[in-house]
Scaffold this motif. Structure first.
Motif, mmCIF file in Angstrom:
data_model
loop_
_atom_site.group_PDB
_atom_site.id
_atom_site.type_symbol
_atom_site.label_atom_id
_atom_site.label_comp_id
_atom_site.label_asym_id
_atom_site.label_seq_id
_atom_site.Cartn_x
_atom_site.Cartn_y
_atom_site.Cartn_z
ATOM 1 N N ILE A 155 0.858 -1.183 0.000
ATOM 2 C CA ILE A 155 0.000 0.000 0.000
ATOM 3 C C ILE A 155 0.896 1.235 0.000
ATOM 4 O O ILE A 155 1.855 1.307 0.762
ATOM 5 N N ALA A 156 0.595 2.191 -0.863
ATOM 6 C CA ALA A 156 1.400 3.405 -0.953
ATOM 7 C C ALA A 156 1.573 4.042 0.416
ATOM 8 O O ALA A 156 0.659 4.020 1.248
ATOM 9 N N ALA A 157 2.739 4.622 0.645
ATOM 10 C CA ALA A 157 3.088 5.136 1.975
ATOM 11 C C ALA A 157 2.071 6.136 2.498
ATOM 12 O O ALA A 157 1.704 6.103 3.676
ATOM 13 N N TYR A 158 1.590 7.026 1.634
ATOM 14 C CA TYR A 158 0.655 8.051 2.122
ATOM 15 C C TYR A 158 -0.660 7.432 2.581
ATOM 16 O O TYR A 158 -1.336 7.960 3.472
ATOM 17 N N ALA A 159 -1.050 6.297 1.986
ATOM 18 C CA ALA A 159 -2.336 5.684 2.281
ATOM 19 C C ALA A 159 -2.293 4.789 3.505
ATOM 20 O O ALA A 159 -3.324 4.277 3.941
ATOM 21 N N PRO A 171 0.570 0.261 11.676
ATOM 22 C CA PRO A 171 1.368 -0.966 11.491
ATOM 23 C C PRO A 171 0.626 -2.048 10.712
ATOM 24 O O PRO A 171 1.245 -2.816 9.975
ATOM 25 N N ASP A 172 -0.704 -2.128 10.859
ATOM 26 C CA ASP A 172 -1.449 -3.190 10.190
ATOM 27 C C ASP A 172 -1.581 -2.959 8.687
ATOM 28 O O ASP A 172 -2.038 -3.851 7.961
ATOM 29 N N LEU A 173 -1.165 -1.785 8.213
ATOM 30 C CA LEU A 173 -1.240 -1.497 6.782
ATOM 31 C C LEU A 173 0.137 -1.516 6.120
ATOM 32 O O LEU A 173 0.250 -1.256 4.930
ATOM 33 N N ALA A 174 1.175 -1.845 6.885
ATOM 34 C CA ALA A 174 2.525 -1.825 6.330
ATOM 35 C C ALA A 174 2.739 -2.938 5.309
ATOM 36 O O ALA A 174 3.354 -2.731 4.266
ATOM 37 N N GLN A 232 -14.345 -1.305 7.924
ATOM 38 C CA GLN A 232 -13.731 -1.286 9.254
ATOM 39 C C GLN A 232 -12.214 -1.268 9.160
ATOM 40 O O GLN A 232 -11.550 -0.525 9.886
ATOM 41 N N ARG A 233 -11.655 -2.090 8.263
ATOM 42 C CA ARG A 233 -10.199 -2.216 8.152
ATOM 43 C C ARG A 233 -9.567 -0.896 7.720
ATOM 44 O O ARG A 233 -8.493 -0.520 8.198
ATOM 45 N N PHE A 234 -10.217 -0.185 6.801
ATOM 46 C CA PHE A 234 -9.600 1.001 6.215
ATOM 47 C C PHE A 234 -10.282 2.306 6.619
ATOM 48 O O PHE A 234 -10.116 3.323 5.948
ATOM 49 N N ALA A 235 -11.025 2.272 7.698
ATOM 50 C CA ALA A 235 -11.687 3.478 8.187
ATOM 51 C C ALA A 235 -10.679 4.597 8.416
ATOM 52 O O ALA A 235 -9.630 4.391 9.012
ATOM 53 N N GLY A 236 -10.993 5.784 7.907
ATOM 54 C CA GLY A 236 -10.142 6.947 8.134
ATOM 55 C C GLY A 236 -8.934 7.039 7.239
ATOM 56 O O GLY A 236 -8.132 7.963 7.382
ATOM 57 N N THR A 237 -8.761 6.094 6.296
ATOM 58 C CA THR A 237 -7.610 6.123 5.392
ATOM 59 C C THR A 237 -8.073 6.413 3.962
ATOM 60 O O THR A 237 -9.256 6.251 3.631
#
Length: 381
Positions: free
Chosen positions: A92-96, A261-264, A281-286
């Motif tokens: 996943i791109a760093a900004y995201a 950390p869970d998106l690294a 739920q997993r990507f809320a707020g991103t």
């Protein structure tokens, strides 16, 4: 007044502030028009909408006299290119991997804009990415950095990892000098692009860009790009990460746009099992959430097809019954990449008999022809 505004900006977490005039980029209308006429924006129709306002800040807001361009670093702690070797995990791109920068920066810009309005007794407007504002050319004119050969803004102090925001004000503030180009003969960003999205230095064809394909593009991704996508499930950092100017960049200060950390490096098997509620739920707020579950799983299944993992083939098989045709179609492609021809024929008999979506049937046809099963392929014609 400027010193006070700069101090306030730093307090709010901005790493850079520079000033320019609304007429500082006189060739912008012609540059934008040529890019749009070439169709290089792909499906991003919003780029053509309000193009007159995008090309000239004074058309967007006639009262503007000065533009403050602000930058906030999101420098990653680790090399994003290292993720590409973890083929069972999504990149996943760093900004995201952080909170949605629209929400973070917009709130800070409003606070800073209010402070500037109070000090100058002049009206202000704030913008971050969603308005018809050409942030990168304006940031270059303000001296915040320069647009590199990959068209991304590069800062001598912050590298490529810079999120931009703009404050338009009716106040008169002395502008800064533009930043000059420091790319020299380097072309690392051009050479590393997996899909050859740069027809020439300083020109991007979004239709070939992995960031565009995995985020903005709504339908199936063309077969010619799928293998090159690798395990990139949202965006692409290659051209940014390879830039030598990053060695001078500071990483973001603790507590500001910190990565989750869970998106690294999330396991593809987990991502492939996300239903609508789980995705939200997993990507809320991103930023990932804005793409939507079906488009994201399309990307995940392309990554699974590129993984070379027989174990992950089970996830692709399960997705053959997904309610979304976009997901089913990429599941077919992934199965064709990971399973033997005989296994694909069995799956076709089990899953394709009731299929009505033309694109999914087209994916089945391609897999069967790849396995040289001409008879079944003809049945789909």
């Amino acid at each position: 007044m400027r010193r006070l505004v700069e101090a306030r900006a730093r307090h709010l977490g901005f790493d850079a502030l520079r000033v320019t005039r609304p007429d500082a980029v006189p060739d912008l209308p012609g540059r934008l028009s040529a890019w749009l006429e070439a169709g290089a924006q792909g499906e991003m129709g919003w780029m053509a909408e309000r193009a007159d306002q995008r090309a000239d800040p004074r058309v967007l807001w006639p009262e503007v006299r000065t533009i403050l361009m602000l930058g906030m670093s999101y420098g990653p702690d680790d090399d994003p290119l290292a993720l590409l070797g973890q083929r069972a995990h999504g990149a996943i791109a760093a900004y995201a991997q952080r909170r949605d920068y629209h929400d973070v920066i917009k709130g800070k810009l409003k606070e800073l804009g209010g402070y500037l309005a109070a000090k100058s007794a002049c009206p202000v407007k704030v913008f971050v990415d969603t308005a018809p504002v050409m942030e990168k050319p304006l940031a270059e004119a303000a001296g915040l950095g320069w647009q590199g050969k990959h068209t991304v803004l590069v800062s001598r102090a912050l590298g490529n990892w810079l999120l931009l925001g703009a404050i338009y004000t009716g106040a008169e503030i002395e502008p800064d000098e533009p930043e000059r180009d420091h790319c020299g003969t380097c072309r690392r960003c051009l050479d590393i692009c997996p899909t050859d999205a740069f027809p020439a230095p300083y020109r991007l064809d979004a239709r070939r860009c992995i960031s565009y394909l995995t985020i903005e593009h709504a339908g199936p991704i063309a077969p010619e790009f799928r293998a090159a996508i690798g395990n990139r499930v949202f965006g692409c950092d290659d051209c940014l990460a390879v830039c030598p100017w990053n060695k001078f960049a500071e990483t973001a200060r603790e507590g500001r746009l910190a990565a989750r950390p869970d998106l690294a490096a999330p396991p593809l098997a987990e991502l492939a099992r996300l239903d609508e509620a789980g995705f939200r739920q997993r990507f809320a707020g991103t930023p990932v959430k804005r793409t939507g579950r079906d488009r994201f799983l399309r990307n995940v299944l392309i990554a699974i097809g590129n993984s070379g993992s027989r174990a992950l083939a089970d996830e692709a098989v399960r997705c053959l019954r997904d309610p979304a045709p976009l997901v089913r179609g990429m599941a077919v492609w992934a199965c064709g990449r990971l399973l033997a021809a005989a296994e694909c024929r069995d799956l076709f008999r089990d899953h394709a008999s009731g299929e009505t979506d033309a694109q999914v049937l087209s994916e089945w046809r391609a897999v069967l022809e790849q396995g040289k099963d001409r008879r079944l392929s003809r049945e789909l014609s």
